[in-house]
Design a protein around this motif. Structure first.
Motif, PDB file in Angstrom:
ATOM      1  N   ASP A  41       0.839  -1.200   0.000  1.00 14.87           N
ATOM      2  CA  ASP A  41       0.000   0.000   0.000  1.00 14.87           C
ATOM      3  C   ASP A  41       0.875   1.252   0.000  1.00 14.87           C
ATOM      4  OD1 ASP A  41      -1.930   1.904   0.240  1.00 14.87           O
ATOM      5  OD2 ASP A  41      -2.733   1.200   2.159  1.00 14.87           O
ATOM      6  N   ARG A  42       0.869   1.978  -1.125  1.00 15.32           N
ATOM      7  CA  ARG A  42       1.602   3.240  -1.212  1.00 15.32           C
ATOM      8  C   ARG A  42       0.649   4.436  -1.320  1.00 15.32           C
ATOM      9  NH1 ARG A  42       5.394   5.210  -4.635  1.00 15.32           N
ATOM     10  NH2 ARG A  42       6.280   6.258  -2.827  1.00 15.32           N
ATOM     11  N   THR A  43      -0.623   4.226  -1.022  1.00 17.21           N
ATOM     12  CA  THR A  43      -1.555   5.348  -1.029  1.00 17.21           C
ATOM     13  C   THR A  43      -1.315   6.199   0.212  1.00 17.21           C
ATOM     14  OG1 THR A  43      -3.316   4.124   0.119  1.00 17.21           O
ATOM     15  CG2 THR A  43      -3.254   3.981  -2.276  1.00 17.21           C
ATOM     16  N   ILE A  44      -1.546   7.497   0.091  1.00 17.23           N
ATOM     17  CA  ILE A  44      -1.213   8.407   1.184  1.00 17.23           C
ATOM     18  C   ILE A  44      -2.325   9.380   1.540  1.00 17.23           C
ATOM     19  CG2 ILE A  44       1.287   8.317   0.754  1.00 17.23           C
ATOM     20  CD1 ILE A  44       0.992  10.948  -0.811  1.00 17.23           C
ATOM     21  N   ALA A  45      -3.359   9.491   0.733  1.00 19.14           N
ATOM     22  CA  ALA A  45      -4.347  10.558   0.934  1.00 19.14           C
ATOM     23  C   ALA A  45      -5.757  10.011   1.127  1.00 19.14           C
ATOM     24  CB  ALA A  45      -4.315  11.528  -0.253  1.00 19.14           C
ATOM     25  N   ARG A  46      -5.882   8.823   1.727  1.00 15.47           N
ATOM     26  CA  ARG A  46      -7.196   8.183   1.834  1.00 15.47           C
ATOM     27  C   ARG A  46      -7.464   7.746   3.270  1.00 15.47           C
ATOM     28  NH1 ARG A  46      -6.685   4.432  -3.704  1.00 15.47           N
ATOM     29  NH2 ARG A  46      -5.444   5.989  -4.829  1.00 15.47           N
ATOM     30  N   GLU A  47      -8.712   7.805   3.673  1.00 18.73           N
ATOM     31  CA  GLU A  47      -9.109   7.270   4.978  1.00 18.73           C
ATOM     32  C   GLU A  47      -9.054   5.748   4.895  1.00 18.73           C
ATOM     33  OE1 GLU A  47      -9.602   8.817   7.679  1.00 18.73           O
ATOM     34  OE2 GLU A  47      -9.801  10.902   7.025  1.00 18.73           O
ATOM     35  N   LYS A  48      -8.276   5.117   5.788  1.00 17.62           N
ATOM     36  CA  LYS A  48      -7.978   3.694   5.638  1.00 17.62           C
ATOM     37  C   LYS A  48      -8.619   2.797   6.682  1.00 17.62           C
ATOM     38  CE  LYS A  48      -3.641   4.582   3.264  1.00 17.62           C
ATOM     39  NZ  LYS A  48      -2.257   4.122   3.030  1.00 17.62           N
ATOM     40  N   SER A  49      -9.397   3.380   7.598  1.00 18.58           N
ATOM     41  CA  SER A  49      -9.995   2.552   8.646  1.00 18.58           C
ATOM     42  C   SER A  49     -11.342   3.118   9.059  1.00 18.58           C
ATOM     43  CB  SER A  49      -9.064   2.503   9.864  1.00 18.58           C
ATOM     44  OG  SER A  49      -9.631   1.725  10.899  1.00 18.58           O
ATOM     45  N   PHE A  50     -12.203   2.202   9.513  1.00 19.09           N
ATOM     46  CA  PHE A  50     -13.463   2.620  10.124  1.00 19.09           C
ATOM     47  C   PHE A  50     -13.244   3.030  11.580  1.00 19.09           C
ATOM     48  CE2 PHE A  50     -15.075  -0.376   6.824  1.00 19.09           C
ATOM     49  CZ  PHE A  50     -15.938   0.481   6.178  1.00 19.09           C
ATOM     50  N   PHE A  51     -12.154   2.574  12.175  1.00 16.00           N
ATOM     51  CA  PHE A  51     -11.903   2.794  13.592  1.00 16.00           C
ATOM     52  C   PHE A  51     -11.025   4.022  13.802  1.00 16.00           C
ATOM     53  CE2 PHE A  51     -12.737  -1.701  12.939  1.00 16.00           C
ATOM     54  CZ  PHE A  51     -13.767  -1.908  13.836  1.00 16.00           C
ATOM     55  N   GLY A  52     -10.987   4.497  15.042  1.00 14.94           N
ATOM     56  CA  GLY A  52     -10.186   5.675  15.345  1.00 14.94           C
ATOM     57  C   GLY A  52     -10.341   6.046  16.797  1.00 14.94           C
ATOM     58  N   SER A  53     -10.038   7.282  17.124  1.00 12.53           N
ATOM     59  CA  SER A  53     -10.133   7.737  18.508  1.00 12.53           C
ATOM     60  C   SER A  53     -11.555   7.553  19.024  1.00 12.53           C
ATOM     61  CB  SER A  53      -9.739   9.214  18.604  1.00 12.53           C
ATOM     62  OG  SER A  53      -8.394   9.396  18.207  1.00 12.53           O
ATOM     63  N   GLY A  54     -11.667   6.887  20.156  1.00 11.98           N
ATOM     64  CA  GLY A  54     -12.981   6.602  20.737  1.00 11.98           C
ATOM     65  C   GLY A  54     -13.407   5.168  20.538  1.00 11.98           C
ATOM     66  N   CYS A  55     -12.837   4.509  19.549  1.00  8.66           N
ATOM     67  CA  CYS A  55     -13.050   3.067  19.370  1.00  8.66           C
ATOM     68  C   CYS A  55     -11.913   2.559  18.493  1.00  8.66           C
ATOM     69  CB  CYS A  55     -14.405   2.760  18.741  1.00  8.66           C
ATOM     70  SG  CYS A  55     -14.818   0.996  18.778  1.00  8.66           S
ATOM     71  N   VAL A  56     -10.872   2.092  19.148  1.00  9.10           N
ATOM     72  CA  VAL A  56      -9.655   1.678  18.468  1.00  9.10           C
ATOM     73  C   VAL A  56      -9.752   0.197  18.108  1.00  9.10           C
ATOM     74  CG1 VAL A  56      -7.146   1.436  18.679  1.00  9.10           C
ATOM     75  CG2 VAL A  56      -8.313   3.410  19.692  1.00  9.10           C
ATOM     76  N   GLY A  57      -9.443  -0.100  16.855  1.00 10.54           N
ATOM     77  CA  GLY A  57      -9.470  -1.498  16.404  1.00 10.54           C
ATOM     78  C   GLY A  57      -8.289  -1.796  15.504  1.00 10.54           C
TER      79      GLY A  57
END
Length: 291
Positions: free
Chosen positions: A109-125
């Protein structure tokens, strides 16, 4: 056994599934915004099918602008269990020639400008993507492609670049010689990562249109030549898709590779510390484990 619903995400050149019964385009709302387009649903060979044009009908979304999270959420939300990605790509291997198909099993994966996860601060997965594709779906794609008379290669590493420009000669040589990639495209990441987070079985079929820019006898990528080959690949891709329902059937057991249980131990945030707003957005993707 549970009911199967097979989703096909169509890349460049594939904007529909031929022969769907009771076909209807349906708008699906998601907490992550609108998908690339409405989703075409129906039955093929008695099996429930869904089709989503990755770039939208008319090819309106550039690779970096595809709403990947909304696409995967929408497919999970309407009950899809299996996702077949079909996309155009370039080749780094002489034997993987334009017009051939590759059943991809690894990614860089060399992409750099895309949201890559459904998870984040508040629910880490954190999910494992050591084996990012489902071998069961790969088997079905291989059989369907061979039945359709398509020249096929089983196994290959897909390098996902940001785009929208094609590679420089130096990049092409590096990906091929130093990194060991087999094909290159712009759309399978973060799609494959998100499918794993959504506990969907995922397979990637790369349809080769060119030799990128490394090949001494082919020179730089020629868009007019790509379009010519793309047209032929699209016809073959639709033929392959028509064979999938008969191979996968209308029911499926639990995935032997654990794709449908990828979140089993992935959520690290304690229940009392989870952000209710984010948990609500995860209702379709992770509702099985978040409750």
């Amino acid at each position: 056994m549970t009911a199967s619903k097979i989703a096909v995400i169509g890349g460049s050149g594939i904007y529909e599934i031929d022969g769907l019964e009771d076909a209807v385009w349906t708008e699906v709302e998601t907490p992550w915004g609108a998908p690339s387009d409405a989703i075409l649903t129906g039955r093929l060979g008695g099996v429930e099918m869904a089709f989503l044009p990755r770039h939208g009908r008319g090819h309106v979304h550039a690779p970096a602008d595809v709403p990947y999270r909304a696409n995967i959420d929408a497919l999970k939300r309407i009950g899809c269990s299996d996702v077949i990605s079909v996309s155009a790509c370039g080749s780094f291997r002489e034997e993987m020639a334009p017009g051939d198909f590759v059943i991809v099993d690894q990614f860089i994966d060399r992409t750099i400008a895309r949201e890559k996860s459904f998870f984040g601060s508040g629910c880490v997965g954190h999910v494992s993507i050591a084996e990012p594709t489902c071998a069961r779906l790969g088997d079905a794609c291989e059989a369907a492609a061979r039945d359709a008379g398509i020249r096929l290669h089983r196994g290959g590493t897909y390098l996902a670049m940001e785009g929208p420009q094609f590679s420089t000669l130096a990049e092409s040589r590096m990906y091929r010689e130093a990194w060991g990639a087999d094909v290159i495209g712009m759309t399978n990441m973060p799609e494959a990562k998100l499918a794993r987070e959504a506990e969907l079985c995922y397979a990637s079929v790369a349809m080769i249109t060119d030799y990128d820019s490394w090949h001494p006898e082919h020179g730089e990528v020629d868009v007019s030549e790509i379009i010519r080959i793309l047209t032929g690949n699209a016809d073959k891709g639709r033929e392959m898709v028509r064979g999938l329902p008969g191979l996968l059937g209308g029911e499926r057991a639990a995935c032997g590779h654990g794709c449908d249980r990828a979140l089993e131990h992935a959520i690290l945030t304690r229940p009392e510390a989870r952000d209710p707003a984010l948990v609500a957005r995860l209702d379709a993707v992770a509702g099985r484990v978040l409750g």
